[in-house]
Design an enzyme around this catalytic site. Structure first.
Site, mmCIF file in Angstrom:
data_model
loop_
_atom_site.group_PDB
_atom_site.id
_atom_site.type_symbol
_atom_site.label_atom_id
_atom_site.label_comp_id
_atom_site.label_asym_id
_atom_site.label_seq_id
_atom_site.Cartn_x
_atom_site.Cartn_y
_atom_site.Cartn_z
ATOM 1 N N LYS A 47 -30.714 -36.104 -17.156
ATOM 2 C CA LYS A 47 -30.175 -36.822 -15.988
ATOM 3 C C LYS A 47 -31.307 -37.432 -15.165
ATOM 4 O O LYS A 47 -31.216 -38.571 -14.711
ATOM 5 C CB LYS A 47 -29.339 -35.870 -15.117
ATOM 6 C CG LYS A 47 -28.045 -35.417 -15.765
ATOM 7 C CD LYS A 47 -27.063 -36.573 -15.948
ATOM 8 C CE LYS A 47 -25.851 -36.196 -16.761
ATOM 9 N NZ LYS A 47 -25.030 -37.341 -17.186
ATOM 10 N N SER B 257 -26.259 -36.029 -11.400
ATOM 11 C CA SER B 257 -25.860 -34.672 -11.013
ATOM 12 C C SER B 257 -26.742 -34.149 -9.892
ATOM 13 O O SER B 257 -27.933 -34.489 -9.809
ATOM 14 C CB SER B 257 -26.004 -33.777 -12.245
ATOM 15 O OG SER B 257 -25.934 -32.430 -11.859
ATOM 16 N N TYR C 19 -30.798 -30.501 -20.415
ATOM 17 C CA TYR C 19 -29.664 -31.296 -19.917
ATOM 18 C C TYR C 19 -30.013 -31.931 -18.569
ATOM 19 O O TYR C 19 -29.870 -33.138 -18.370
ATOM 20 C CB TYR C 19 -28.411 -30.414 -19.778
ATOM 21 C CG TYR C 19 -27.394 -31.034 -18.860
ATOM 22 C CD1 TYR C 19 -26.612 -32.098 -19.282
ATOM 23 C CD2 TYR C 19 -27.263 -30.595 -17.531
ATOM 24 C CE1 TYR C 19 -25.714 -32.708 -18.416
ATOM 25 C CE2 TYR C 19 -26.370 -31.192 -16.669
ATOM 26 C CZ TYR C 19 -25.598 -32.253 -17.109
ATOM 27 O OH TYR C 19 -24.732 -32.858 -16.247
#
Ligand code: UDP
Length: 344
Positions: free
Chosen positions: A156, A127, A152
């Site tokens: 990544k 992302s 979150y």
């Protein structure tokens, strides 16, 4: 029939669109998903679009024995596209351990069993959140990774590092795709985003407001240092994004990679403000949206959009759909959902 590809999270939003593109390019697909944030009916919908039903295995990738058994039972798997992960930023702040557990154990189990079963190709969904608020725009892949704003986002970043470390000591080849803001739905309106509960993201909130599921969209701040005061993002059509995965996969399978782990930005290269997105929606749906400006949302950055030169010139992929096309497809999907529920 080309090679067999494992798509984890293949009934999810981006996963399902990628399964469609893979099948349409002749690949055989096996989906693994635990249906924690998706519906089994998506498999039927994929079959309705492509004419081919992908194989489906209900499996939680944090189950290491289950992952081992999966690869034992699927010796033909040639490559993996790994989507399966929890993705709600706010929830990850509330439940950090759940996010680290789900997203990282899944990846570790997968890499472990790929190694054991000599599966050497991985496309990973990363992302643009890894860039935080970049100093220079458009943001290049070489821009520094900044401290994550949420568990979150951190999963990544850690996942990218885990893949890089594993590729140093094994035959693993990987392409890390850093997505910007995926929106829209398949042209057939048979698959799309299915947010559980109240959507966090802008576009599903817009379409749910327009269809009457939400009373009013809140625009989180118009005092940012941007031309109209609202934040700017690089919105990309989910089918364009799905095609980037197929291109990345082909690049690995045809052994065209320059390095064992490559990173590409997947966006359009153009940024739009929240008010521009609303304007596009109003244009293509031919209606006024009920919205009001409220205070900023914690953790939001001002502006980010992609430098797509590497993706365009090295990967050989380019986004095709413009903002109006994206918003129209999102609206058609919302209309199709309402029809299915008998609300229209
Ligand atoms: N946004 C908004 N209202 C909403 C949801 C989002 O104004 O109900 C804004 C948000 O502040 C951001 C943009 O829309 O500027 C995109 O937000 P989204 O959550 O879709 O993506 P991300 O924050 O991950 O870029």
């Amino acid at each position: 029939m080309k090679e067999q590809i494992l798509v984890t999270g293949g009934t999810g939003y981006i996963g399902s669109h990628t399964v469609v593109e893979l099948q349409q390019q002749g690949y055989e697909v096996v989906i693994v998903d635990n249906l924690s944030n998706s519906r089994i009916e998506v498999v039927d919908q994929i079959a309705a679009i492509t004419g081919t039903r992908p194989a489906f295995v209900n499996l939680d990738l944090t189950d290491s024995e289950g992952v081992c058994t999966f690869f034992d039972n699927h010796p033909e798997v040639k490559a993996v596209i790994h989507f399966a992960a929890s993705k709600a930023v706010g929830e990850s702040v509330e439940k950090p351990l759940m996010y680290y557990h789900n997203n990282l154990f899944s990846l570790i189990n997968l890499l472990d069993q790929m190694h054991e079963h000599v599966v050497q190709h991985l496309v990973f969904s990363s992302s643009c959140t890894v860039y935080g608020q970049p100093e220079a725009l458009p943001v290049k892949e070489s821009a520094p990774v900044q401290k994550a704003m949420s568990p979150y986002g951190n999963t990544k970043q850690i996942a990218e590092e885990i893949i890089g470390d594993q590729a140093q000591v094994s035959m693993l080849h990987a392409v890390l795709l850093r997505y910007f803001n995926p929106i829209g739905a398949h042209a057939s309106a048979k698959i799309g985003e299915l947010p559980l509960g109240v959507p966090n993201n802008l576009v599903p909130y817009i379409t749910q407001t327009a269809i009457g599921l939400r009373a009013q969209l809140k625009v989180f701040g118009d005092d940012y240092p941007t031309p109209d005061g609202t934040p700017i993002r690089d919105y990309i059509h989910v089918s364009d994004l799905a095609k980037a995965h197929v291109t990345a996969l082909q690049r690995m399978l045809e052994k065209n990679q320059k390095e064992n782990v490559e990173i590409f930005n997947i966006g359009t290269g153009t940024g739009y403000s929240v008010l521009e997105v609303i304007g596009s929606f109003e244009r293509v749906s031919d209606q006024k949206l009920n919205y009001k400006i409220v205070g900023r949302r914690a953790g939001d950055i001002t502006a980010v959009w992609a430098d797509t030169q590497l993706a365009n010139e090295v990967l050989g992929w380019k986004a095709e759909k413009n903002l109006d096309e994206m918003m129209l497809s999102a609206w058609r999907w919302e209309l199709a959902l309402a029809k299915e529920k008998g609300n229209l």
